[in-house]
Design a protein around this motif. Structure first.
Motif, PDB file in Angstrom:
ATOM      1  N   UNK A 285      15.075  13.824  -3.127  1.00 53.70           N
ATOM      2  CA  UNK A 285      14.619  15.144  -2.707  1.00 53.70           C
ATOM      3  C   UNK A 285      14.777  16.165  -3.826  1.00 53.70           C
ATOM      4  N   UNK A 286      15.875  16.065  -4.584  1.00 48.01           N
ATOM      5  CA  UNK A 286      16.082  16.989  -5.699  1.00 48.01           C
ATOM      6  C   UNK A 286      14.986  16.817  -6.744  1.00 48.01           C
ATOM      7  N   UNK A 287      14.580  15.585  -6.986  1.00 46.12           N
ATOM      8  CA  UNK A 287      13.519  15.341  -7.963  1.00 46.12           C
ATOM      9  C   UNK A 287      12.159  15.762  -7.419  1.00 46.12           C
ATOM     10  N   UNK A 288      11.896  15.500  -6.144  1.00 49.48           N
ATOM     11  CA  UNK A 288      10.591  15.804  -5.546  1.00 49.48           C
ATOM     12  C   UNK A 288      10.350  17.304  -5.427  1.00 49.48           C
ATOM     13  N   UNK A 289      11.382  18.045  -5.030  1.00 51.26           N
ATOM     14  CA  UNK A 289      11.217  19.474  -4.773  1.00 51.26           C
ATOM     15  C   UNK A 289      11.660  20.351  -5.937  1.00 51.26           C
ATOM     16  N   UNK A 290      12.348  19.781  -6.917  1.00 53.83           N
ATOM     17  CA  UNK A 290      12.928  20.579  -7.990  1.00 53.83           C
ATOM     18  C   UNK A 290      11.941  20.935  -9.078  1.00 53.83           C
ATOM     19  N   UNK A 291      12.483  21.545 -10.148  1.00 54.69           N
ATOM     20  CA  UNK A 291      11.670  21.993 -11.268  1.00 54.69           C
ATOM     21  C   UNK A 291      11.696  23.496 -11.387  1.00 54.69           C
ATOM     22  N   UNK A 292      11.022  24.023 -12.389  1.00 55.03           N
ATOM     23  CA  UNK A 292      10.992  25.480 -12.579  1.00 55.03           C
ATOM     24  C   UNK A 292      10.314  26.174 -11.420  1.00 55.03           C
ATOM     25  N   UNK A 293       9.397  25.485 -10.742  1.00 56.05           N
ATOM     26  CA  UNK A 293       8.772  25.997  -9.522  1.00 56.05           C
ATOM     27  C   UNK A 293       8.661  24.840  -8.541  1.00 56.05           C
ATOM     28  N   UNK A 294       8.807  25.142  -7.256  1.00 57.91           N
ATOM     29  CA  UNK A 294       8.655  24.106  -6.238  1.00 57.91           C
ATOM     30  C   UNK A 294       7.217  23.594  -6.251  1.00 57.91           C
ATOM     31  N   UNK A 295       6.970  22.349  -5.847  1.00 59.27           N
ATOM     32  CA  UNK A 295       5.621  21.794  -5.928  1.00 59.27           C
ATOM     33  C   UNK A 295       4.582  22.599  -5.177  1.00 59.27           C
ATOM     34  N   UNK A 296       4.967  23.217  -4.056  1.00 56.17           N
ATOM     35  CA  UNK A 296       3.989  23.996  -3.285  1.00 56.17           C
ATOM     36  C   UNK A 296       3.675  25.346  -3.942  1.00 56.17           C
ATOM     37  N   UNK A 297       4.481  25.751  -4.934  1.00 57.13           N
ATOM     38  CA  UNK A 297       4.232  27.014  -5.645  1.00 57.13           C
ATOM     39  C   UNK A 297       3.516  26.797  -6.979  1.00 57.13           C
ATOM     40  N   UNK A 298       3.383  25.574  -7.413  1.00 56.53           N
ATOM     41  CA  UNK A 298       2.747  25.328  -8.707  1.00 56.53           C
ATOM     42  C   UNK A 298       1.260  25.635  -8.622  1.00 56.53           C
ATOM     43  N   UNK A 299       0.812  26.454  -9.578  1.00 54.54           N
ATOM     44  CA  UNK A 299      -0.589  26.848  -9.578  1.00 54.54           C
ATOM     45  C   UNK A 299      -0.909  27.962  -8.613  1.00 54.54           C
ATOM     46  N   UNK A 300       0.151  28.547  -7.977  1.00 53.93           N
ATOM     47  CA  UNK A 300      -0.097  29.641  -7.038  1.00 53.93           C
ATOM     48  C   UNK A 300      -0.578  30.874  -7.783  1.00 53.93           C
ATOM     49  N   UNK A 301      -1.436  31.636  -7.144  1.00 53.95           N
ATOM     50  CA  UNK A 301      -1.948  32.879  -7.723  1.00 53.95           C
ATOM     51  C   UNK A 301      -1.611  34.034  -6.805  1.00 53.95           C
ATOM     52  N   UNK A 302      -1.660  35.216  -7.369  1.00 57.69           N
ATOM     53  CA  UNK A 302      -1.439  36.418  -6.557  1.00 57.69           C
ATOM     54  C   UNK A 302      -0.002  36.717  -6.270  1.00 57.69           C
ATOM     55  N   UNK A 303       0.928  36.047  -6.960  1.00 58.78           N
ATOM     56  CA  UNK A 303       2.349  36.310  -6.745  1.00 58.78           C
ATOM     57  C   UNK A 303       2.915  36.954  -7.984  1.00 58.78           C
ATOM     58  N   UNK A 304       3.698  37.997  -7.791  1.00 58.40           N
ATOM     59  CA  UNK A 304       4.306  38.652  -8.947  1.00 58.40           C
ATOM     60  C   UNK A 304       5.317  37.727  -9.586  1.00 58.40           C
ATOM     61  N   UNK A 305       5.465  37.852 -10.866  1.00 59.17           N
ATOM     62  CA  UNK A 305       6.493  37.067 -11.554  1.00 59.17           C
ATOM     63  C   UNK A 305       7.857  37.595 -11.203  1.00 59.17           C
ATOM     64  N   UNK A 306       8.775  36.701 -10.956  1.00 62.03           N
ATOM     65  CA  UNK A 306      10.137  37.130 -10.618  1.00 62.03           C
ATOM     66  C   UNK A 306      11.094  36.048 -11.035  1.00 62.03           C
ATOM     67  N   UNK A 307      12.340  36.432 -11.320  1.00 56.45           N
ATOM     68  CA  UNK A 307      13.311  35.443 -11.739  1.00 56.45           C
ATOM     69  C   UNK A 307      13.690  34.526 -10.595  1.00 56.45           C
ATOM     70  N   UNK A 308      14.183  33.364 -10.952  1.00 52.55           N
ATOM     71  CA  UNK A 308      14.616  32.403  -9.926  1.00 52.55           C
ATOM     72  C   UNK A 308      15.829  32.939  -9.211  1.00 52.55           C
ATOM     73  N   UNK A 309      15.938  32.587  -7.930  1.00 49.71           N
ATOM     74  CA  UNK A 309      17.082  33.027  -7.150  1.00 49.71           C
ATOM     75  C   UNK A 309      18.157  31.982  -7.140  1.00 49.71           C
ATOM     76  N   UNK A 310      19.354  32.355  -6.636  1.00 49.67           N
ATOM     77  CA  UNK A 310      20.401  31.370  -6.448  1.00 49.67           C
ATOM     78  C   UNK A 310      20.257  30.721  -5.087  1.00 49.67           C
TER      79      UNK A 310
END
Length: 313
Positions: A285-310
């Motif tokens: 699960x850590x490998x599937x959902x992890x990364x600099x952005x979650x898989x469902x957010x990759x390639x997303x548009x219309x979202x402001x850039x923001x730092x990663x949360x804890x």
């Protein structure tokens, strides 16, 4: 003297609050526990505990050493577990808990893929909007979406949960598109019954956005359906509506605003003696959902850039 055993003794004494109770827990004599503690203090060149006839307490050096000792012991146990698991095949039943919306949108497919890799593992996926009691419900792993975790539970961060303020195009055509935060007060809002207010960050500080509560549900997937049907504006997690936003079924409202992100965590009761299937599932699960952005957010548009949360599920 064995430093790993000495480390385990030191941690157990701190957790039990006395040498006698630690000795009972470790099935050692009190004299042996005392010798291991003395060896630890010699090794670290510092006094770790204040000891009286009534109680023990950590010194400043002991306080500093405790976290590192726990990390050392966990790493050693993980190495031992992985070595023992080499060549073995994962099997058995895993009971997994999650919110209904995350289970439907992401977790069910992930578990099916995990079972393709490990066909002798069977899975039970239980869903609830509230946090379940892992011990009482005999849950092996819970996926929780929160920034506040109970200190008694063990967790591993899997991903960041971002949310979007969104509505259907039909609703926005009929009621107008908000251009400023204040415009939301004239709109119909779809709210989660278990979430009182959503926190946003506007400029340098937090803000709360208010509108007319038109529809509520305790199920995030129901709120998505209501938004798709044109009922109003909702705050929905992108793990659930990412495809709707990309394909135009929903449209972001006030995209310069974004609710504070939450952590998506794998929660389990102990790191000690993890069953092979559970350890492999956590890694998967850590490998599937992890990364600099979650898989469902990759390639997303219309979202402001923001730092990663804890770190609601």
């Amino acid at each position: 003297m064995d430093r790993l055993t000495a480390t385990r003794v030191f941690i157990t004494v701190v957790e039990q609050g006395s040498l006698t109770r630690a000795a009972d827990t470790l099935d050692m004599s009190t004299a042996m526990v005392s010798r291991y503690l003395a060896a630890m203090e010699t090794w670290l060149h510092a006094r770790l505990l204040h000891r009286t006839t009534r109680r023990i307490s950590l010194t400043d050096a002991g306080e500093s050493a405790l976290s590192s000792c726990r990390h050392l012991l966990e790493s050693a146990e993980d190495v031992e577990s992985r070595a023992q698991a080499a060549g073995r095949e994962a099997s058995g039943r895993l009971r997994v808990a999650s919110s209904p919306s995350f289970a439907e949108a992401q977790l069910a497919a992930a578990l099916v893929e995990f079972q393709r890799l490990h066909p002798k593992v069977s899975a039970s996926l239980l869903t609830a909007e509230h946090s379940v009691d892992l011990a009482a419900e005999r849950i092996d792993l819970a996926v929780r979406i929160t920034n506040t975790l109970e200190p008694t539970l063990i967790s591993r961060r899997l991903a960041t949960c971002r949310s979007a303020l969104c509505a259907s195009r039909e609703y926005l055509q009929a009621h107008g598109t908000p251009r400023r935060e204040e415009d939301l007060r004239g709109h119909r809002c779809l709210n989660h019954a278990l979430v009182t207010t959503a926190q946003f960050r506007v400029g340098a500080g937090p803000a709360e956005l208010a509108g007319t509560e038109a529809f509520t549900s305790n199920d995030t997937a129901v709120l998505r359906r209501a938004a798709l049907a044109g009922a109003g504006i909702a705050i929905l997690p992108t793990y659930l509506v990412g495809a709707d936003l990309r394909e135009g079924r929903l449209k972001r409202v006030l995209p310069s605003l974004e609710p504070d992100p939450l952590g998506i965590h794998a929660i389990f009761l102990s790191r000690q003696h993890l069953p092979l299937a559970l350890r492999l599932l956590i890694d998967f699960l850590a490998q599937r959902f992890g990364g600099s952005a979650a898989p469902w957010d990759r390639g997303a548009t219309g979202r402001r850039a923001s730092p990663s949360a804890s770190s609601t599920g």
